[in-house]
Design a protein around this motif. Structure first.
Motif, mmCIF file in Angstrom:
data_model
loop_
_atom_site.group_PDB
_atom_site.id
_atom_site.type_symbol
_atom_site.label_atom_id
_atom_site.label_comp_id
_atom_site.label_asym_id
_atom_site.label_seq_id
_atom_site.Cartn_x
_atom_site.Cartn_y
_atom_site.Cartn_z
ATOM 1 N N ARG A 25 0.825 -1.215 0.000
ATOM 2 C CA ARG A 25 0.000 0.000 0.000
ATOM 3 C C ARG A 25 0.855 1.260 0.000
ATOM 4 N NH1 ARG A 25 -4.303 -3.032 3.799
ATOM 5 N NH2 ARG A 25 -5.870 -3.449 2.183
ATOM 6 N N LEU A 26 1.969 1.233 0.705
ATOM 7 C CA LEU A 26 2.878 2.380 0.682
ATOM 8 C C LEU A 26 3.398 2.637 -0.727
ATOM 9 C CD1 LEU A 26 5.019 1.905 3.939
ATOM 10 C CD2 LEU A 26 3.544 3.854 3.393
ATOM 11 N N LEU A 27 3.832 1.580 -1.381
ATOM 12 C CA LEU A 27 4.339 1.727 -2.745
ATOM 13 C C LEU A 27 3.210 2.098 -3.707
ATOM 14 C CD1 LEU A 27 6.773 -1.331 -2.823
ATOM 15 C CD2 LEU A 27 7.424 1.087 -2.912
ATOM 16 N N GLY A 28 2.049 1.503 -3.508
ATOM 17 C CA GLY A 28 0.909 1.826 -4.357
ATOM 18 C C GLY A 28 0.515 3.284 -4.256
ATOM 19 N N ASP A 29 0.505 3.816 -3.035
ATOM 20 C CA ASP A 29 0.173 5.228 -2.839
ATOM 21 C C ASP A 29 1.209 6.134 -3.503
ATOM 22 O OD1 ASP A 29 -2.042 4.515 -1.406
ATOM 23 O OD2 ASP A 29 -1.193 4.944 0.568
ATOM 24 N N ALA A 30 2.485 5.803 -3.321
ATOM 25 C CA ALA A 30 3.552 6.656 -3.847
ATOM 26 C C ALA A 30 3.569 6.690 -5.365
ATOM 27 C CB ALA A 30 4.904 6.174 -3.322
ATOM 28 N N LEU A 31 3.231 5.566 -5.991
ATOM 29 C CA LEU A 31 3.354 5.449 -7.449
ATOM 30 C C LEU A 31 2.016 5.520 -8.178
ATOM 31 C CD1 LEU A 31 5.994 2.576 -7.446
ATOM 32 C CD2 LEU A 31 6.408 5.026 -7.770
ATOM 33 N N ASP A 32 0.963 5.953 -7.480
ATOM 34 C CA ASP A 32 -0.373 6.019 -8.079
ATOM 35 C C ASP A 32 -0.801 4.651 -8.613
ATOM 36 O OD1 ASP A 32 -0.875 8.673 -7.515
ATOM 37 O OD2 ASP A 32 0.087 9.394 -9.348
ATOM 38 N N LYS A 33 -0.536 3.640 -7.822
ATOM 39 C CA LYS A 33 -0.898 2.271 -8.185
ATOM 40 C C LYS A 33 -1.739 1.645 -7.069
ATOM 41 C CE LYS A 33 1.362 1.898 -12.127
ATOM 42 N NZ LYS A 33 0.720 1.493 -13.408
ATOM 43 N N LYS A 34 -2.630 2.430 -6.498
ATOM 44 C CA LYS A 34 -3.449 1.936 -5.388
ATOM 45 C C LYS A 34 -4.329 0.765 -5.809
ATOM 46 C CE LYS A 34 -3.756 6.383 -2.967
ATOM 47 N NZ LYS A 34 -4.683 7.418 -2.444
ATOM 48 N N ASP A 35 -4.929 0.876 -6.981
ATOM 49 C CA ASP A 35 -5.824 -0.190 -7.442
ATOM 50 C C ASP A 35 -5.059 -1.489 -7.640
ATOM 51 O OD1 ASP A 35 -7.932 1.564 -7.390
ATOM 52 O OD2 ASP A 35 -7.918 1.956 -9.558
ATOM 53 N N GLU A 36 -3.862 -1.369 -8.211
ATOM 54 C CA GLU A 36 -3.047 -2.562 -8.442
ATOM 55 C C GLU A 36 -2.642 -3.205 -7.115
ATOM 56 O OE1 GLU A 36 -2.608 -0.045 -12.103
ATOM 57 O OE2 GLU A 36 -2.793 0.286 -9.955
ATOM 58 N N ALA A 37 -2.323 -2.368 -6.111
ATOM 59 C CA ALA A 37 -1.944 -2.895 -4.799
ATOM 60 C C ALA A 37 -3.108 -3.634 -4.155
ATOM 61 C CB ALA A 37 -1.464 -1.755 -3.894
ATOM 62 N N GLU A 38 -4.291 -3.044 -4.211
ATOM 63 C CA GLU A 38 -5.460 -3.685 -3.603
ATOM 64 C C GLU A 38 -5.847 -4.964 -4.350
ATOM 65 O OE1 GLU A 38 -6.753 -2.918 -0.741
ATOM 66 O OE2 GLU A 38 -5.374 -1.216 -0.565
ATOM 67 N N LYS A 39 -5.670 -4.970 -5.648
ATOM 68 C CA LYS A 39 -5.973 -6.168 -6.432
ATOM 69 C C LYS A 39 -5.067 -7.316 -6.001
ATOM 70 C CE LYS A 39 -6.107 -7.943 -11.181
ATOM 71 N NZ LYS A 39 -5.886 -7.606 -12.621
ATOM 72 N N TRP A 40 -3.773 -7.010 -5.819
ATOM 73 C CA TRP A 40 -2.857 -8.069 -5.396
ATOM 74 C C TRP A 40 -3.178 -8.549 -3.984
ATOM 75 C CZ3 TRP A 40 0.485 -8.633 -1.324
ATOM 76 C CH2 TRP A 40 1.222 -9.818 -1.351
ATOM 77 N N ILE A 41 -3.529 -7.629 -3.096
ATOM 78 C CA ILE A 41 -3.871 -8.008 -1.719
ATOM 79 C C ILE A 41 -5.062 -8.966 -1.704
ATOM 80 C CG2 ILE A 41 -4.861 -7.091 0.428
ATOM 81 C CD1 ILE A 41 -2.973 -4.657 0.048
ATOM 82 N N LYS A 42 -6.069 -8.676 -2.515
ATOM 83 C CA LYS A 42 -7.228 -9.568 -2.601
ATOM 84 C C LYS A 42 -6.818 -10.939 -3.133
ATOM 85 C CE LYS A 42 -10.798 -6.022 -3.179
ATOM 86 N NZ LYS A 42 -11.819 -5.451 -4.098
ATOM 87 N N GLN A 43 -5.914 -10.926 -4.081
ATOM 88 C CA GLN A 43 -5.420 -12.186 -4.647
ATOM 89 C C GLN A 43 -4.671 -12.996 -3.596
ATOM 90 O OE1 GLN A 43 -3.263 -11.962 -8.467
ATOM 91 N NE2 GLN A 43 -1.693 -13.282 -7.556
ATOM 92 N N LEU A 44 -3.826 -12.333 -2.802
ATOM 93 C CA LEU A 44 -3.091 -13.030 -1.744
ATOM 94 C C LEU A 44 -4.053 -13.616 -0.720
ATOM 95 C CD1 LEU A 44 -0.408 -13.728 -0.271
ATOM 96 C CD2 LEU A 44 -0.664 -11.563 0.945
ATOM 97 N N ASP A 45 -5.042 -12.832 -0.310
ATOM 98 C CA ASP A 45 -6.013 -13.316 0.676
ATOM 99 C C ASP A 45 -6.773 -14.529 0.148
ATOM 100 O OD1 ASP A 45 -5.299 -11.435 2.530
ATOM 101 O OD2 ASP A 45 -6.926 -10.043 2.051
ATOM 102 N N HIS A 46 -7.098 -14.505 -1.129
ATOM 103 C CA HIS A 46 -7.811 -15.636 -1.733
ATOM 104 C C HIS A 46 -6.923 -16.877 -1.755
ATOM 105 C CE1 HIS A 46 -10.593 -17.806 -4.279
ATOM 106 N NE2 HIS A 46 -9.635 -18.044 -5.150
#
Length: 323
Positions: free
Chosen positions: A158-179
């Motif tokens: 999320r830190l990297l996603g926020d810094a690089l305007d990649k919030k959606d990509e970060a959240e998508k990966w997090i959902k994938q990891l949780d699954h």
């Protein structure tokens, strides 16, 4: 009369021609002006910066960095869809990303000369050494997220996603990891008992030391204890989980940390490291019952997002095959 009318017609046509030429000239001037303004706007947009908050204070960095050099976060950037222009050789040797690193230049072991030649507009690093960070900052804005300074992989992404305007990509990966983790836990529930305990240990040939690992980013601890939620032995749970990422212990106390199952890093080096003390290792119930799993040191070394998903799957595979 005829000549008079002809003369008036000629003058009228001449006037129309002059006005048309002036209009075209004005349009051309306006068009050039608009193009200049558009180019200026685009240039300003490309060079715009933003300020983000970091552990070291406010950082002014490009809003849309194009030439990123990383020291420690290559897999994380690739997962976010960001391909840096340069990375350390250690990062590039990570076996789980070999199909994604074409075109990324090596910076060796933090070669400042090479980094300068790459002309980065942003450096992303996991080092905490101020001397190194100050050298980086002389080259380009530097985003420092020291290793293990975040609570877990979620916070890092999320830190990297926020810094690089990649919030959606970060959240998508997090959902994938949780699954992935949810499915893995469901599989394990059918083959292990709720009270089974799982120790995470390792040997280190350089200092002939023996280590116990917690749920931090070392040797699969995050995958085993946080995502798979396997139960650690009581002493390890009390003293290390959520507190210490690793601890060196003497051979004599190892039985206190041993569980029904043992995951061990560098397990092939047991005999070399333990020597005459190997009898103590062989006396452990997990060893006698063939419930010891040797971890692939290259896969379980760290906790980058790609390795982490593979670690979860590999642990499930090892336990399933053992059953």
């Amino acid at each position: 009369m005829y000549l008079h009318k002809l003369l008036k017609s000629i003058l009228f046509l001449a006037l129309i021609t002059i006005l048309t030429a002036c209009g075209n000239a004005n349009d051309s001037t306006k068009s050039n002006t608009n193009q200049d303004e558009d180019a200026s706007t685009a240039e300003t947009s490309e060079s715009a910066t933003k300020i983000i908050k970091t552990q070291r204070g406010d950082l002014e960095m490009p809003s849309h960095p194009k030439r990123i050099v990383t020291d420690g976060y290559l897999p994380e950037l690739l997962v976010l869809g960001v391909k840096p222009i340069g990375s350390t050789q250690w990062d590039l040797e990570n076996k789980v990303i070999q199909d994604q690193i074409d075109g990324i230049e090596t910076t060796g072991e933090r070669s400042l000369e090479t980094i300068v030649q790459l002309k980065p507009d942003l450096i992303i690093t996991w080092v905490s050494d101020e001397a190194i960070l100050q050298q980086y900052e002389k080259i380009a804005p530097t985003l420092a997220i020291p290793y293990s300074s975040t609570g877990d992989i979620y916070e890092t992404m999320r830190l990297l996603g926020d810094a690089l305007d990649k919030k959606d990509e970060a959240e998508k990966w997090i959902k994938q990891l949780d699954h992935t983790a949810e499915e893995a836990r469901a599989q394990l529930a059918t083959i292990i008992k709720p009270d089974d305990t799982f120790a995470l240990m390792g040997v280190f040939v350089v200092d002939k030391g023996f280590y116990i690992y917690g749920d931090g980013g070392y040797r699969g601890g995050e995958a085993i204890y946080k995502h798979l939620q396997l139960k650690p032995p009581a002493k390890q749970a009390k003293e290390m989980i959520g507190k210490e990422a690793y601890r060196q212990v003497s051979y004599e106390v190892i039985p206190e940390y041993a569980g029904d199952y043992i995951f061990i890093d560098q397990g092939d080096l047991i005999s070399e490291v333990w020597g005459e003390s190997e009898g103590l290792w062989k006396s452990l119930d997990a060893v006698k019952n063939d419930r010891v799993f040797k971890l692939d040191p290259e896969l379980f070394w760290g906790n980058d997002p790609i390795s982490l998903e593979l670690q979860i799957k590999e642990v499930v595979k090892m336990l399933t095959e053992k059953q």
